[in-house]
Design a protein around this motif. Structure first.
Motif: not given
Length: 368
Positions: A212-226, A248-249
């Motif tokens: 159930g994780l919103a796609e925009e939040l998933a992308v935000e988390a991945q981009q933050l890690a990168i 948010g995260i």
């Protein structure tokens, strides 16, 4: 598990182990006995190695820097791993970067902690208590973390002399983890964001992808890690432990090594985190990170009480009941609550996959 990945890459590992019956020492051909805090042992160990890396963050920063200065290719470097070793340094650096972090402060007295609670109350409402205290160095699996409900508890903790930071108790929906790898060349690869389930400070389940994780939040988390991997100069794996909140995260912790939140990748991703870490430290191109099934769940096997049927008998029954469950046992001495292995289950439906994984792990722990 890193050794298993190395075989497929045509590589062999040398292992520095404190004891000959440590998990990695049981499977590697080239084992050197020594401690990670002994610089002389580290120097001798590193001779002839193409690259040196870690499976924990407790090697002294100064030792890592000394080896690098002597020409050893050691990843991640001292400048990066410092932020996984020292929570105060990590919070200061992330705040300076503008990364999302909780309210926090370095403290040295109960009065400091009380003042911080007042600051939290002004910013968030309420009394500001409880606050979360963390040892600046050395904590893991719930150790070195304390929930302080008031001044008396704060005084008791400060009296131990442990260097501390305190943070607000974040009103979280759940915990997430974003895992990325980065090579010396600067190539990065991100895995799907996962949900981690904690019990008594220990991760007991990982759900991939986070339901159930919103796609925009998933992308935000991945981009933050990168961004963190690039900014901190990480080589190898970086696990960013996150809180998901209504707003948010928020970054909770960092780990720079193969991480428990990524064990599911052995069967559940096209490239396991262990192979990816080796690819990174050897400066190979990164491997594909997509899922091998729509739903993947990893459940940790914790040590149970002594007695009952042997682990071999439990495995026999488990495999008969659920042939699709994939088991990894670590060869560790069993202690109640200690992570001694994990089970991974793949499938199409997260609810049923999760139930199978949890049931299998409980069976291996309890025999019932």
């Amino acid at each position: 598990m890193t050794h298993q990945a190395a075989i497929a890459l045509g590589q062999s590992l040398r292992v520095l182990s404190e004891k000959p019956d440590d998990s990695a020492a049981l499977v590697a051909a080239d084992v050197r006995i020594g401690t990670h805090t002994d610089l002389a042992a580290l120097r001798e160990f590193a001779k002839g190695c193409e690259a040196v890396t870690f499976d924990h963050e407790h090697v002294p920063t100064a030792h890592i820097a000394a080896l690098a200065a002597e020409g050893v290719k050691i990843y991640p470097g001292a400048e990066a791993i410092l932020f996984a070793q020292d929570k105060q340094q990590m919070r200061e650096r992330l705040a300076a970067m503008g990364a999302p972090v909780p309210l926090w402060r370095a403290v040295s007295s109960a009065a400091d902690i009380s003042d911080f609670a007042s600051t939290v109350a002004q910013a968030r409402g309420g009394t500001g208590w409880p606050v979360v205290a963390k040892a600046v160095r050395g904590g893991y699996d719930g150790r070195g973390v304390w929930m302080l409900g008031g001044l008396e508890a704060a005084s008791d903790l400060v009296s131990t002399g442990t260097p501390l930071i305190v943070e607000e108790k974040v009103p979280l929906r759940r915990e997430l983890a974003a895992l990325v790898a980065r090579s010396p060349f600067g190539q990065v690869a991100a895995y799907p964001v996962v949900e981690t389930v904690q019990q008594d400070g220990i991760c007991v389940e990982v759900l991939a992808p986070a339901p159930g994780l919103a796609e925009e939040l998933a992308v935000e988390a991945q981009q933050l890690a990168i961004d963190l991997a690039n900014e901190l100069g990480v080589v190898g794996l970086l696990a960013v432990e996150l809180f998901e909140t209504d707003n948010g995260i928020v970054v909770n912790e960092l780990a720079m090594r193969p991480h428990n939140s990524g064990h599911w990748t052995i069967e559940g991703a096209r490239t396991s985190q262990f192979e990816q870490h080796l690819r990174a430290v050897l400066d190979y191109p990164m491997g594909e990170t997509s899922l091998t099934a729509p739903a993947v769940v990893m459940a940790n096997v914790l040590g149970g009480e002594p007695g009952g049927m042997s682990i071999d008998e439990r495995l026999h029954h488990l495999f008969a009941e659920d042939p699709g469950a994939r088991v990894h046992l670590y060869g560790k001495q069993v202690r109640p609550g200690r992570k001694i292995g994990h089970v991974t289950v793949l499938g199409d439906d997260m609810t049923s996959v999760r139930a199978r994984a949890v049931r299998a792990a409980r069976w291996l722990q309890e025999g019932s």
